[in-house]
Design a protein around this motif. Structure first.
Motif, PDB file in Angstrom:
ATOM      1  N   ILE A   1       0.782  -1.366  -0.079  1.00 51.13           N
ATOM      2  CA  ILE A   1      -0.086  -0.024   0.011  1.00 51.13           C
ATOM      3  C   ILE A   1       0.954   1.310  -0.011  1.00 51.13           C
ATOM      4  O   ILE A   1       0.690   2.155  -0.905  1.00 51.13           O
ATOM      5  N   THR A   2       1.811   1.313   0.768  1.00 52.18           N
ATOM      6  CA  THR A   2       3.022   2.359   0.801  1.00 52.18           C
ATOM      7  C   THR A   2       3.430   2.631  -0.609  1.00 52.18           C
ATOM      8  O   THR A   2       3.435   3.619  -1.067  1.00 52.18           O
ATOM      9  N   ILE A   3       4.033   1.469  -1.034  1.00 52.87           N
ATOM     10  CA  ILE A   3       4.683   1.595  -2.398  1.00 52.87           C
ATOM     11  C   ILE A   3       3.610   2.377  -3.399  1.00 52.87           C
ATOM     12  O   ILE A   3       3.911   3.020  -4.208  1.00 52.87           O
ATOM     13  N   GLY A   4       2.508   1.856  -3.202  1.00 51.76           N
ATOM     14  CA  GLY A   4       1.345   2.009  -4.360  1.00 51.76           C
ATOM     15  C   GLY A   4       1.266   3.644  -4.196  1.00 51.76           C
ATOM     16  O   GLY A   4       1.068   4.343  -5.198  1.00 51.76           O
ATOM     17  N   PHE A   5       1.009   4.170  -2.879  1.00 52.52           N
ATOM     18  CA  PHE A   5       0.537   5.650  -2.624  1.00 52.52           C
ATOM     19  C   PHE A   5       1.959   6.372  -3.175  1.00 52.52           C
ATOM     20  O   PHE A   5       1.685   7.193  -3.792  1.00 52.52           O
ATOM     21  N   ILE A   6       3.181   6.023  -2.770  1.00 54.18           N
ATOM     22  CA  ILE A   6       4.491   6.659  -3.429  1.00 54.18           C
ATOM     23  C   ILE A   6       4.422   6.754  -4.959  1.00 54.18           C
ATOM     24  O   ILE A   6       4.500   7.824  -5.541  1.00 54.18           O
TER      25      ILE A   6
ATOM     26  N   GLU B   1       1.916   6.247  -6.789  1.00 55.99           N
ATOM     27  CA  GLU B   1       0.794   7.391  -7.733  1.00 55.99           C
ATOM     28  C   GLU B   1       1.011   8.793  -7.126  1.00 55.99           C
ATOM     29  O   GLU B   1       0.788   9.646  -8.272  1.00 55.99           O
ATOM     30  N   ARG B   2       1.283   9.288  -5.996  1.00 58.50           N
ATOM     31  CA  ARG B   2       1.447  10.553  -5.644  1.00 58.50           C
ATOM     32  C   ARG B   2       2.814  11.105  -6.029  1.00 58.50           C
ATOM     33  O   ARG B   2       2.937  12.244  -6.681  1.00 58.50           O
ATOM     34  N   GLY B   3       3.951  10.209  -6.118  1.00 64.17           N
ATOM     35  CA  GLY B   3       5.255  10.644  -6.741  1.00 64.17           C
ATOM     36  C   GLY B   3       5.334  10.827  -8.174  1.00 64.17           C
ATOM     37  O   GLY B   3       5.976  11.551  -8.570  1.00 64.17           O
ATOM     38  N   LEU B   4       4.627   9.892  -8.891  1.00 66.94           N
ATOM     39  CA  LEU B   4       4.795  10.002 -10.361  1.00 66.94           C
ATOM     40  C   LEU B   4       3.579   9.829 -11.169  1.00 66.94           C
ATOM     41  O   LEU B   4       3.382  10.736 -12.097  1.00 66.94           O
TER      42      LEU B   4
ATOM     43  N   VAL C   1     -16.530   4.952  -5.011  1.00 64.52           N
ATOM     44  CA  VAL C   1     -15.489   4.510  -6.058  1.00 64.52           C
ATOM     45  C   VAL C   1     -16.330   4.109  -7.229  1.00 64.52           C
ATOM     46  O   VAL C   1     -15.827   4.622  -8.386  1.00 64.52           O
ATOM     47  N   ARG C   2     -17.310   3.140  -7.143  1.00 59.78           N
ATOM     48  CA  ARG C   2     -17.850   2.772  -8.343  1.00 59.78           C
ATOM     49  C   ARG C   2     -18.724   3.898  -9.063  1.00 59.78           C
ATOM     50  O   ARG C   2     -18.680   3.865 -10.228  1.00 59.78           O
TER      51      ARG C   2
ATOM     52  N   PHE D   1      -9.600   7.479  -4.925  1.00 59.00           N
ATOM     53  CA  PHE D   1      -8.752   6.814  -6.177  1.00 59.00           C
ATOM     54  C   PHE D   1      -7.396   6.321  -5.664  1.00 59.00           C
ATOM     55  O   PHE D   1      -6.784   5.327  -6.165  1.00 59.00           O
ATOM     56  N   THR D   2      -6.597   7.408  -5.113  1.00 58.74           N
ATOM     57  CA  THR D   2      -5.375   6.932  -4.675  1.00 58.74           C
ATOM     58  C   THR D   2      -5.430   5.909  -3.513  1.00 58.74           C
ATOM     59  O   THR D   2      -4.667   4.809  -3.659  1.00 58.74           O
ATOM     60  N   ILE D   3      -6.469   5.965  -2.776  1.00 54.35           N
ATOM     61  CA  ILE D   3      -6.360   4.662  -2.063  1.00 54.35           C
ATOM     62  C   ILE D   3      -6.652   3.509  -2.887  1.00 54.35           C
ATOM     63  O   ILE D   3      -6.194   2.358  -2.532  1.00 54.35           O
TER      64      ILE D   3
END
Lengths: 343, 447
Positions: free
Chosen positions: A112-117, A119-122, A216-217, A237-239
């Protein structure tokens, strides 16, 4: 008959991996509109979460055994895992033995952390860019992630066995009235299939029965209107990106005992998973799951020697052949929605 | 008085001829400027180490590179000298090669033929390497060997096991120390017949490229000659990762032996899948089901973990050998890097010493003089017992090790145990053997 049943079983576990990866891809595409070519790398990182936890649990201290020598003739350094010293040899070995199932709990926060980074970072900087740009940047990211993993873990596969209790195979042959071991199926592959079904069910339940999932749907159907209602759809969507990363990661964790993880394993699944998404219908979650299992089973059956005797090399092209046939007859895929990627 | 009338057509013709001339790589036109390609003129000589530094065989490439660096250190008089002290030819003296300090450049083959050729070409053209060595795949070795033949430099092959390298694709400028598929089969088959009997049904899964084909052909012929029946030969794509759909048909094929003609990641995954499907627990035709891996590598055995226990295969060399050469190399490598060398490290170290020794004995770096010094060369003390570099095909002939995955390894390197050292005479074959037919060595090219 027994050979066909065996290949169907084979297809189910292969399909499980396709379905889980395609589910994550579709979640990201459906919510953020991003074609994420780094999704295979998330699957690979999940598998390396299992490797990492195995290594953490196996961290050892050295003692010198003067009675034995190493390959250079020096006194042998004996390594004893800390967990064995702390909890006793039996409990310590059992903890290490169960490192793959335990890695599920390790992988969820990591992924989840990698996903957040990610999405937010790139990736968020590429929302309004053409799909070609998104594919290029996420493909580049996948290569970077691969090389990082290779730097730390090397290029060769790393054995990550399932717990001892799941070694060996279940004899379906006797159960179904065939010869013993005519249909033998590894216990861990059965575990993988049931685990995948559980994860897929959990994701659908989350989207179907929670307020968060409902929003979300709604956002997937009409992002603009949901935004106009004052709901911060971007945050949700980030979540969802984090959840999709966790789904891919969990698929990788549980896949580690099936094939020893190596840095390239994500790429091996990526292209096929994209075909699964397209066949299932862009943006359709049930379509992705259905196509995953369907193509997994077809791929397995096509690799039977009897089938290859009639159509040599069919096992290599069957997925693409079926994709062409389905797209010719149903251009939006099996369960694709009107308007998705059609503008 | 003549006048020139430049025309558009004439200009185009001249331009095309000039461009074609410029496009010919300098390595193919260098002969007029020097006696041979990249003739060393200063106080140093450059060797080109072409190994996979990225890609699936990067770990093997890294081990090869360690061995190359060790060999250069020893050639230049550093370290403990390693196998230079046990090598039967005492031509090398630790003062470089012919008094020239040895330096090296490295290239990344990526285990891809085109990338390997590009890196070898760069080392020859830009870095002026006088010899190219390396490779962890037969496809790569054959491709680079062809390039070196055209360029007029010596190629000392690294880890390449296909019969074709010194068979139909052999070249006058190429030399192989590593053993091949035929030798593996000739060494392994009698041991298999001895342990598992002569009434066996074998099912082959084979990597679909040059090495896999020749390995399959060799092991099938050798086992059939001893009475085994080959049930089926199934080719698997090199890119395969999950072999379950190839393993499943074995269950109902009537086979009681599975031969995995796979290497690298293919071997790790197919063996793991086979064990997962319980093949080794099965009784078929009233016999215990067995798995065979004709070509073993310690680095790959590590990837397969406990699944290799009890499984027979062959290897070119193993660090546990007790001869003086092997012990000197293991001591030297182990002291420098902290772990024992792989068979890939051993073969490239030997190849480097053998090249340097041949130059020293020939008194020249000229490729044809070096080739002549290597052809028919008999030597000992490099870890494989008495060895012969055959002039007919540039293949080394030496003892072959039959190994088995260890049941209770004591550490992460203690994965294989030697069960038999097959004497050289048993693995020798005629230079015109049908499995090696179809190519010609050709003439040595000095550039």
């Amino acid at each position: 008959m027994d050979a066909i049943l065996l290949q169907i079983l084979n297809g189910l576990d292969k399909g499980s991996a396709y379905a889980l990866i395609a589910l994550g891809l579709t979640l990201i595409f459906g919510t953020l509109g991003v074609v994420n070519f780094a999704h295979g790398a998330l699957f690979m990182i999940g598998a390396f979460c299992a490797v990492t936890l195995q290594r953490i649990l196996s961290l050892s201290f050295e003692t010198i055994d003067e009675s034995r020598t190493d390959f250079l003739g020096n006194p042998l350094k004996v390594e004893t895992p800390y967990v064995e010293a702390w909890f006793g040899p039996d409990v310590g070995m059992a903890i290490i033995d169960w490192s793959v199932p335990l890695a599920i709990f390790f992988a969820i926060p990591v992924m989840i952390t990698i996903g957040f980074i990610m999405e937010r970072g790139l990736i968020k900087h590429f929302y309004k860019r053409p799909h070609a740009d998104q594919i290029l940047v996420t493909f580049g990211l996948a290569i970077v992630l691969q090389e990082i993993v290779k730097y730390f873990f090397g290029a060769n596969p790393i054995p990550t066995p399932a717990p001892d209790v799941f070694r060996g195979s279940f004899d379906f042959g006797v159960l179904l009235g065939f010869d013993p071991y005519a249909i033998a199926y590894p216990y861990w592959r059965l575990v993988y299939f049931f685990f995948s079904v559980t994860i897929i069910g959990a994701v659908f339940a989350f989207l179907q029965f929670t307020t968060f999932g409902m929003v979300v749907r709604a956002g997937m159907a009409d992002r603009e209107t949901v935004g106009l209602l004052g709901i911060n759809i971007d945050r949700r969507f980030t979540i969802m990106f984090g959840i999709a990363a966790a789904v891919a990661g969990l698929a990788g964790v549980m896949y580690a005992p099936i094939n020893s993880p190596n840095y390239h394993m994500g790429m091996d699944f990526l292209v096929l998973s994209f075909v699964v998404v397209v066949v299932g219908g862009m943006g359709s979650l049930p379509g992705a799951v259905l196509a995953g299992f369907m193509l997994g089973i077809l791929e397995s059956i096509s690799s039977m020697n009897e089938v290859k005797a009639i159509f040599p090399g069919i096992d290599q092209i069957i997925i693409y052949l079926v994709a062409i046939l389905i797209l010719l007859t149903r251009p939006r895929g099996l369960m694709g929605r009107k308007g998705v990627m059609e503008d | 008085m003549s006048t020139s009338n430049p025309t558009r057509r004439g200009l185009l013709k001249t331009g095309a001829i000039a461009s074609a001339g410029l496009a010919v790589p300098t390595i193919f036109t260098a002969s007029s400027a020097a006696a041979f390609t990249n003739e060393p003129t200063g106080s140093t000589v450059t060797l080109g180490f072409n190994v996979p530094q990225t890609g699936a065989y990067a770990d093997e490439g890294a081990d090869e590179l360690r061995a190359y660096e060790l060999a250069v250190e020893h050639l230049n008089g550093g370290g403990d000298g390693g196998m230079m002290s046990t090598f039967s030819s005492q031509a090398l003296n630790g003062a470089g090669i012919l008094g020239k300090q040895v330096q090296f450049v490295t290239g990344d083959t990526q285990t891809k033929s085109d990338a390997a050729r590009a890196s070898a070409r760069s080392m020859i053209e830009k870095d002026e390497a006088v010899m190219i060595t390396g490779g962890s795949s037969s496809g790569v070795a054959i491709a680079v060997q062809g390039l070196c033949q055209e360029a007029g430099v010596i190629f000392m092959a690294g880890l390449t096991h296909s019969n074709d390298t010194t068979g139909k694709d052999k070249k006058a400028n190429g030399f192989r120390h590593f053993f091949n598929g035929y030798m593996s089969a000739a060494a392994l088959a009698p041991v298999l017949a001895d342990r598992y009997g002569t009434d066996r049904n074998a099912y082959h899964l084979t990597a679909d490229y040059t090495w896999g084909w020749t390995q399959e052909e060799s092991i099938a012929a050798a086992t059939e000659a001893l009475g085994w029946n080959t049930v089926d030969k199934v080719r698997t794509p090199l890119a395969s990762t999950d072999f379950s759909s190839y393993i499943a048909p074995v269950l109902n094929s009537g086979a009681d032996v599975l031969v995995l003609n796979h290497y690298g990641g293919n071997m790790v995954n197919s063996l793991t899948n086979a064990v997962q499907f319980g093949l080794r627990d099965r009784i078929v035709n009233d016999k215990q089901f067995e798995i065979v891996v004709p070509l073993y590598s310690r680095l790959m055995a590590r990837g397969a973990g406990a699944n290799v226990a009890g499984i027979l295969g062959s290897t070119n060399w193993h660090w546990s050998l007790q001869d003086a050469g092997s012990q000197a190399f293991v001591r030297s490598f182990g002291t420098k890097y902290g772990f024992p060398p792989s068979q890939a490290a051993h073969t490239v170290y030997c190849q480097t010493l053998l090249y340097a020794d041949a130059v020293q004995r020939a008194g020249s770096f000229h490729p044809c003089a070096v080739a002549e010094a290597l052809e028919g060369f008999d030597f000992d003390g490099l870890g494989n017992g008495p060895t012969h570099y055959r002039a007919d095909d540039h293949q080394c002939f030496k003892d072959v090790l039959v190994v088995r995955g260890k049941e209770n390894p004591e550490n992460e390197f203690d994965l294989l145990e030697v069960v038999e050292v097959t004497p050289r005479a048993q693995v020798e074959y005629a230079a015109d053997h049908p499995m090696f037919a179809g190519g010609a060595l050709g003439e040595c090219n000095g550039g």
